[in-house]
Structures are given as structure tokens and as C-alpha cells.
Design a protein around this motif. Sequence first.
Motif, PDB file in Angstrom:
ATOM      1  N   ASP A  66       0.836  -1.207   0.000  1.00  0.00           N
ATOM      2  CA  ASP A  66       0.000   0.000   0.000  1.00  0.00           C
ATOM      3  C   ASP A  66       0.869   1.255   0.000  1.00  0.00           C
ATOM      4  OD1 ASP A  66      -2.213  -1.662   0.086  1.00  0.00           O
ATOM      5  OD2 ASP A  66      -2.693  -1.248   2.190  1.00  0.00           O
ATOM      6  N   ARG A  67       1.910   1.276   0.836  1.00  0.00           N
ATOM      7  CA  ARG A  67       2.808   2.442   0.882  1.00  0.00           C
ATOM      8  C   ARG A  67       3.555   2.605  -0.436  1.00  0.00           C
ATOM      9  NH1 ARG A  67       3.547   0.081   5.895  1.00  0.00           N
ATOM     10  NH2 ARG A  67       5.580  -0.788   5.311  1.00  0.00           N
ATOM     11  N   LEU A  68       3.996   1.501  -0.994  1.00  0.00           N
ATOM     12  CA  LEU A  68       4.707   1.543  -2.268  1.00  0.00           C
ATOM     13  C   LEU A  68       3.794   2.054  -3.380  1.00  0.00           C
ATOM     14  CD1 LEU A  68       7.365   0.897  -3.751  1.00  0.00           C
ATOM     15  CD2 LEU A  68       6.474  -1.424  -4.108  1.00  0.00           C
ATOM     16  N   GLU A  69       2.559   1.585  -3.390  1.00  0.00           N
ATOM     17  CA  GLU A  69       1.602   2.058  -4.399  1.00  0.00           C
ATOM     18  C   GLU A  69       1.390   3.560  -4.262  1.00  0.00           C
ATOM     19  OE1 GLU A  69      -2.957   1.267  -5.955  1.00  0.00           O
ATOM     20  OE2 GLU A  69      -2.337   0.444  -4.020  1.00  0.00           O
ATOM     21  N   HIS A  70       1.229   4.042  -3.041  1.00  0.00           N
ATOM     22  CA  HIS A  70       1.069   5.489  -2.818  1.00  0.00           C
ATOM     23  C   HIS A  70       2.273   6.252  -3.368  1.00  0.00           C
ATOM     24  CE1 HIS A  70      -2.577   6.415  -0.512  1.00  0.00           C
ATOM     25  NE2 HIS A  70      -2.477   5.196  -0.016  1.00  0.00           N
ATOM     26  N   ALA A  71       3.465   5.727  -3.149  1.00  0.00           N
ATOM     27  CA  ALA A  71       4.674   6.407  -3.623  1.00  0.00           C
ATOM     28  C   ALA A  71       4.690   6.484  -5.150  1.00  0.00           C
ATOM     29  CB  ALA A  71       5.921   5.682  -3.115  1.00  0.00           C
ATOM     30  N   PHE A  72       4.358   5.388  -5.824  1.00  0.00           N
ATOM     31  CA  PHE A  72       4.352   5.400  -7.291  1.00  0.00           C
ATOM     32  C   PHE A  72       3.246   6.311  -7.830  1.00  0.00           C
ATOM     33  CE2 PHE A  72       7.130   1.645  -7.234  1.00  0.00           C
ATOM     34  CZ  PHE A  72       7.958   1.922  -8.310  1.00  0.00           C
ATOM     35  N   VAL A  73       2.072   6.276  -7.222  1.00  0.00           N
ATOM     36  CA  VAL A  73       0.975   7.130  -7.686  1.00  0.00           C
ATOM     37  C   VAL A  73       1.314   8.594  -7.464  1.00  0.00           C
ATOM     38  CG1 VAL A  73      -1.435   7.788  -7.264  1.00  0.00           C
ATOM     39  CG2 VAL A  73      -0.823   5.370  -7.461  1.00  0.00           C
ATOM     40  N   HIS A  92      -8.510  14.682 -15.591  1.00  0.00           N
ATOM     41  CA  HIS A  92      -8.181  13.269 -15.783  1.00  0.00           C
ATOM     42  C   HIS A  92      -8.873  12.417 -14.720  1.00  0.00           C
ATOM     43  CE1 HIS A  92      -5.698   9.708 -16.504  1.00  0.00           C
ATOM     44  NE2 HIS A  92      -5.342   9.735 -15.240  1.00  0.00           N
ATOM     45  N   LEU A  93      -8.785  12.843 -13.459  1.00  0.00           N
ATOM     46  CA  LEU A  93      -9.447  12.116 -12.373  1.00  0.00           C
ATOM     47  C   LEU A  93     -10.962  12.148 -12.515  1.00  0.00           C
ATOM     48  CD1 LEU A  93      -7.412  13.049  -9.190  1.00  0.00           C
ATOM     49  CD2 LEU A  93      -7.427  10.883 -10.427  1.00  0.00           C
ATOM     50  N   ALA A  94     -11.490  13.286 -12.907  1.00  0.00           N
ATOM     51  CA  ALA A  94     -12.941  13.402 -13.081  1.00  0.00           C
ATOM     52  C   ALA A  94     -13.430  12.442 -14.163  1.00  0.00           C
ATOM     53  CB  ALA A  94     -13.321  14.840 -13.425  1.00  0.00           C
ATOM     54  N   GLU A  95     -12.669  12.317 -15.233  1.00  0.00           N
ATOM     55  CA  GLU A  95     -13.042  11.378 -16.299  1.00  0.00           C
ATOM     56  C   GLU A  95     -13.044   9.941 -15.787  1.00  0.00           C
ATOM     57  OE1 GLU A  95     -14.486   9.772 -19.525  1.00  0.00           O
ATOM     58  OE2 GLU A  95     -14.359  11.929 -19.188  1.00  0.00           O
ATOM     59  N   ARG A  96     -12.046   9.591 -15.006  1.00  0.00           N
ATOM     60  CA  ARG A  96     -11.999   8.243 -14.419  1.00  0.00           C
ATOM     61  C   ARG A  96     -13.164   8.030 -13.459  1.00  0.00           C
ATOM     62  NH1 ARG A  96      -6.087   6.005 -13.220  1.00  0.00           N
ATOM     63  NH2 ARG A  96      -5.701   5.447 -15.374  1.00  0.00           N
ATOM     64  N   ALA A  97     -13.495   9.043 -12.687  1.00  0.00           N
ATOM     65  CA  ALA A  97     -14.615   8.924 -11.756  1.00  0.00           C
ATOM     66  C   ALA A  97     -15.929   8.749 -12.511  1.00  0.00           C
ATOM     67  CB  ALA A  97     -14.681  10.154 -10.848  1.00  0.00           C
ATOM     68  N   ARG A  98     -16.072   9.435 -13.637  1.00  0.00           N
ATOM     69  CA  ARG A  98     -17.305   9.297 -14.430  1.00  0.00           C
ATOM     70  C   ARG A  98     -17.505   7.871 -14.929  1.00  0.00           C
ATOM     71  NH1 ARG A  98     -16.329  14.714 -15.654  1.00  0.00           N
ATOM     72  NH2 ARG A  98     -14.876  14.331 -17.344  1.00  0.00           N
ATOM     73  N   ALA A 175     -12.053   2.449  -8.564  1.00  0.00           N
ATOM     74  CA  ALA A 175     -12.378   3.373  -7.473  1.00  0.00           C
ATOM     75  C   ALA A 175     -11.126   3.696  -6.655  1.00  0.00           C
ATOM     76  CB  ALA A 175     -13.477   2.782  -6.585  1.00  0.00           C
ATOM     77  N   VAL A 176     -10.304   2.694  -6.381  1.00  0.00           N
ATOM     78  CA  VAL A 176      -9.062   2.914  -5.646  1.00  0.00           C
ATOM     79  C   VAL A 176      -8.155   3.851  -6.433  1.00  0.00           C
ATOM     80  CG1 VAL A 176      -6.917   1.789  -4.883  1.00  0.00           C
ATOM     81  CG2 VAL A 176      -9.140   0.805  -4.270  1.00  0.00           C
ATOM     82  N   GLU A 177      -8.047   3.658  -7.736  1.00  0.00           N
ATOM     83  CA  GLU A 177      -7.227   4.536  -8.576  1.00  0.00           C
ATOM     84  C   GLU A 177      -7.669   5.989  -8.440  1.00  0.00           C
ATOM     85  OE1 GLU A 177      -7.339   3.242 -12.636  1.00  0.00           O
ATOM     86  OE2 GLU A 177      -6.362   1.340 -12.192  1.00  0.00           O
TER      87      GLU A 177
END
Length: 183
Positions: A66-73, A92-98, A175-177
Motif C-alpha cells: 500500500d505504501r509503495l503504491e502510494h509512492a508510485f501514484v 483526468h481524475l474526473a473522467e476516471r470517476a465518471r 475506485a481505488v485509482e
Amino acid sequence: MTTMFRTTGRLSMGYDPGQVDEFFVHARRVYEGEVTDAIDGRTVRRAAFDLVRHGYQPTAVDAALDRLEHAFVSRERTAFVATHGQQAWLEHLAERARTLYGRLARPDGERFAPAPRRSPGYDPDEVDEVCRRLVDYFDNGHALSSAEIRQVTFTRRKGHDGYAEGPVDAFLERAVEVLLGVE
């Protein structure tokens, strides 16, 4: 011999230490720029390891993932914003949320296809509750973290009494993304 994580008891199952060590060493080398392989948050999120006796404790490895994923994101977000700007990142995030809204707008009990006959599925009431929490997050600003979504577990149901697992898992991954993108 030094190990990266604590191990389970001799008779208990845990993640294969060799696989885990190899993944984390490689990920560190990529993150530090020593190698140019394509590892990103999604790669880290999808990492899987065999279970073996006296392996690494899964909870410790999962927390490190989880920590590693946060670092890469976080690094991906920084690079994206540097190239395209903060507004482009938010769009970009709004499009993914849609892409999540089609399912979120469906009624309880109808958000996902039923599991195939005699196959395991997820309890629809529990999945629908997570979906309602996502709606509250997106529409009303209620607090919700990627860790909360990542840690959710569902009761198993057989066949048409449950939602098919694959589509639910893919939906929750998206959703996690999205949530990671704003954390």
C-alpha cells in the motif's frame, strides 16, 4: 540471514519470501531510476505472491505494498501535473470517476451481473453498501479513503445469489485509482 518482513509460524502460510523480496528489490530499483521497467501504482496493486509455509506475514507485506503504491501514484501525479498542469490532472481524475457512475446509478441488487451458477460471488447487499459510500463521497464529500476500499471484504454467495466477482473487483480497482489520485 536478514529478511524484509516478519515470517509466519513454521506451520502457518505466508507470502513466498523469495517472490516478495524480488518484487520489492526490483520496485526500489525502478523507483530510484536504476532500471527503466514500467512499474506504476497499478502494477503494485496487482502484485500477487504464492502462499508457502513459514512465509512472510501477509498483513505486513500488504501494508508495505500500500505504501509503495502510494509512492508510485504520487510520483505519477507529480509528473503529470508538471507536464500538463493541475487542472488537467483534476480533469483526468474526473473522467476516471465518471466511468464509475454508470454502475453507481443503478439500483441496489442490480449494479453487477450475478455470479454464474454454482460459482462463488459477493454478497450484493455488502457490495451495494460500498457503492453507496462511493456515491456519498463523490456527491456529498463524505470522507472515504483508498485504504477503506482496498480493505473491504465481502461475504461469499453462490451463483445468482451473489454478484460476479470479476466485475466487482475491476470496479473497486478503478475506485481505488481515483481515490489515490486525490489523496
